[in-house]
Design an enzyme around this catalytic site. Structure first.
Site, PDB file in Angstrom:
ATOM      1  N   SER A 173       4.680   6.967   2.367  1.00 56.33           N
ATOM      2  CA  SER A 173       5.430   5.571   2.560  1.00 56.33           C
ATOM      3  C   SER A 173       4.609   4.505   1.966  1.00 56.33           C
ATOM      4  CB  SER A 173       5.142   5.477   4.008  1.00 56.33           C
ATOM      5  OG  SER A 173       5.452   6.383   5.115  1.00 56.33           O
ATOM      6  N   ASP A 231      -2.885   0.620   8.242  1.00 58.80           N
ATOM      7  CA  ASP A 231      -1.554   1.321   8.160  1.00 58.80           C
ATOM      8  C   ASP A 231      -0.279   1.086   9.054  1.00 58.80           C
ATOM      9  OD1 ASP A 231      -2.941   2.612   5.836  1.00 58.80           O
ATOM     10  OD2 ASP A 231      -3.735   4.013   7.334  1.00 58.80           O
ATOM     11  N   ASN A 260       0.622  -1.311   0.112  1.00 59.18           N
ATOM     12  CA  ASN A 260      -0.040  -0.103  -0.106  1.00 59.18           C
ATOM     13  C   ASN A 260       1.093   1.216   0.152  1.00 59.18           C
ATOM     14  OD1 ASN A 260      -2.194   1.557   0.109  1.00 59.18           O
ATOM     15  ND2 ASN A 260      -1.963   1.769   2.296  1.00 59.18           N
ATOM     16  N   HIS A 262       0.695   5.107   1.497  1.00 61.64           N
ATOM     17  CA  HIS A 262      -0.051   6.096   2.421  1.00 61.64           C
ATOM     18  C   HIS A 262       0.661   7.351   2.383  1.00 61.64           C
ATOM     19  CE1 HIS A 262      -2.363   6.862   5.720  1.00 61.64           C
ATOM     20  NE2 HIS A 262      -1.513   7.438   6.449  1.00 61.64           N
TER      21      HIS A 262
HETATM   22  C1  GRF Z   1      -2.800   8.755  -2.771  1.00 61.66           C
HETATM   23  O1  GRF Z   1      -2.259   9.999  -2.053  1.00 61.66           O
HETATM   24  C2  GRF Z   1      -2.320   7.822  -2.077  1.00 61.66           C
HETATM   25  O2  GRF Z   1      -1.323   8.081  -0.963  1.00 61.66           O
HETATM   26  C3  GRF Z   1      -3.514   7.542  -0.911  1.00 61.66           C
HETATM   27  O3  GRF Z   1      -4.705   7.923  -1.735  1.00 61.66           O
HETATM   28  C4  GRF Z   1      -4.090   8.792  -3.012  1.00 61.66           C
HETATM   29  C5  GRF Z   1      -4.485   8.093  -4.252  1.00 61.66           C
HETATM   30  O4  GRF Z   1      -4.557   8.685  -5.487  1.00 61.66           O
HETATM   31  N1  GRF Z   1      -3.677   6.349  -0.515  1.00 61.66           N
HETATM   32  P1  GRF Z   1      -4.563   8.370  -6.926  1.00 61.66           P
HETATM   33  O5  GRF Z   1      -6.000   7.635  -6.957  1.00 61.66           O
HETATM   34  O6  GRF Z   1      -3.395   7.408  -7.083  1.00 61.66           O
HETATM   35  O7  GRF Z   1      -4.346   9.409  -7.656  1.00 61.66           O
END
Ligand code: GRF
Length: 219
Positions: free
Chosen positions: A140, A149, A111, A113
């Site tokens: 991260s 997370d 993932n 985050h």
């Molecule tokens: C990103 O900021 C990611 O860190 C978080 O959700 C957002 C997703 O953006 N988990 P995208 O859909 O990849 O534009």
């Protein structure tokens, strides 16, 4: 990787606009990531991310059409398993995955985050970083475990907070860095360098006692 070796297969889970998926596809198309996106999976059938891949690679369903959270995650897991992924890549997937799903793909479930974990788990990370007076924020990539997370962090990028930053301006700079960070970690994964062992991240056979801190040019 030789031309005949099978490419590592990525299943990508998304809920939103898919800019991280776009960055992954761009890295593959430009030859800097030797992998193949074999499916994109979503809990939001209308999300923009799904449109980044051909219809044959898309799977989506509405959680509300299922009797329970477990039923939805079972259907999602079956669809993901069906494409035989080497790595399951959460890229802006906004639903908490149940523990059965996590255990099914444990060790190959990643993932991204938008914070410097373990700071600011959960939602609204940019706003919370500003409210906390953080001077540094960032993103991260971590292995996913059932606790939200909380899995072993593999790599991070630091984004300095600037005077006058808003959650939006900070989010834009963090996301620009995410688009370098995720493909880089996926390069490690796709080339067999990355493993999870006893709830720790391992790179090149060595435990990452602290996450790798990566730096990329501002884009
Ligand atoms: C990103 O900021 C990611 O860190 C978080 O959700 C957002 C997703 O953006 N988990 P995208 O859909 O990849 O534009």
């Amino acid at each position: 990787m030789s031309a005949s070796a099978p490419l590592p297969r990525l299943a990508v889970l998304c809920s939103g606009r898919g800019s991280n998926l776009g960055a992954i596809i761009k890295a593959i198309d430009s030859g800097t990531l030797d992998a193949e996106v074999v499916g994109v999976f979503s809990d939001r059938p209308k999300c923009a991310a799904l449109q980044l891949v051909p219809a044959t690679l898309r799977w989506s369903a509405k959680p509300g059409d299922f009797a329970s959270r477990g039923d939805f995650d079972l259907a999602l897991g079956d669809a993901v398993a069906n494409v035989r992924p080497h790595w399951v890549v959460c890229a802006g997937y906004m639903r908490i995955l149940d523990s059965a799903f996590v255990e099914r793909f444990r060790g190959r479930l990643l993932n991204i985050h938008p914070s410097l974990l373990p700071r600011h788990r959960g939602l609204d990370t940019h706003q919370r970083a500003l409210e906390s007076g953080d001077r540094e924020h960032g993103a991260s990539v971590h292995f996913v475990i059932p606790e939200l997370d909380a899995g072993a962090v593999i790599a991070q990028v630091v984004v300095p907070v600037q005077p006058g930053d808003t959650p939006q301006s900070l989010a834009e700079r963090v996301q620009a860095q995410e688009h370098h960070l995720y493909p880089e970690v996926l390069r490690w994964a796709a080339s067999g360098r990355l493993h999870e062992h006893d709830a720790t991240a391992m790179l090149d056979g060595h435990t990452l006692f602290t996450p790798r801190q990566l730096e990329f040019p501002e884009s």
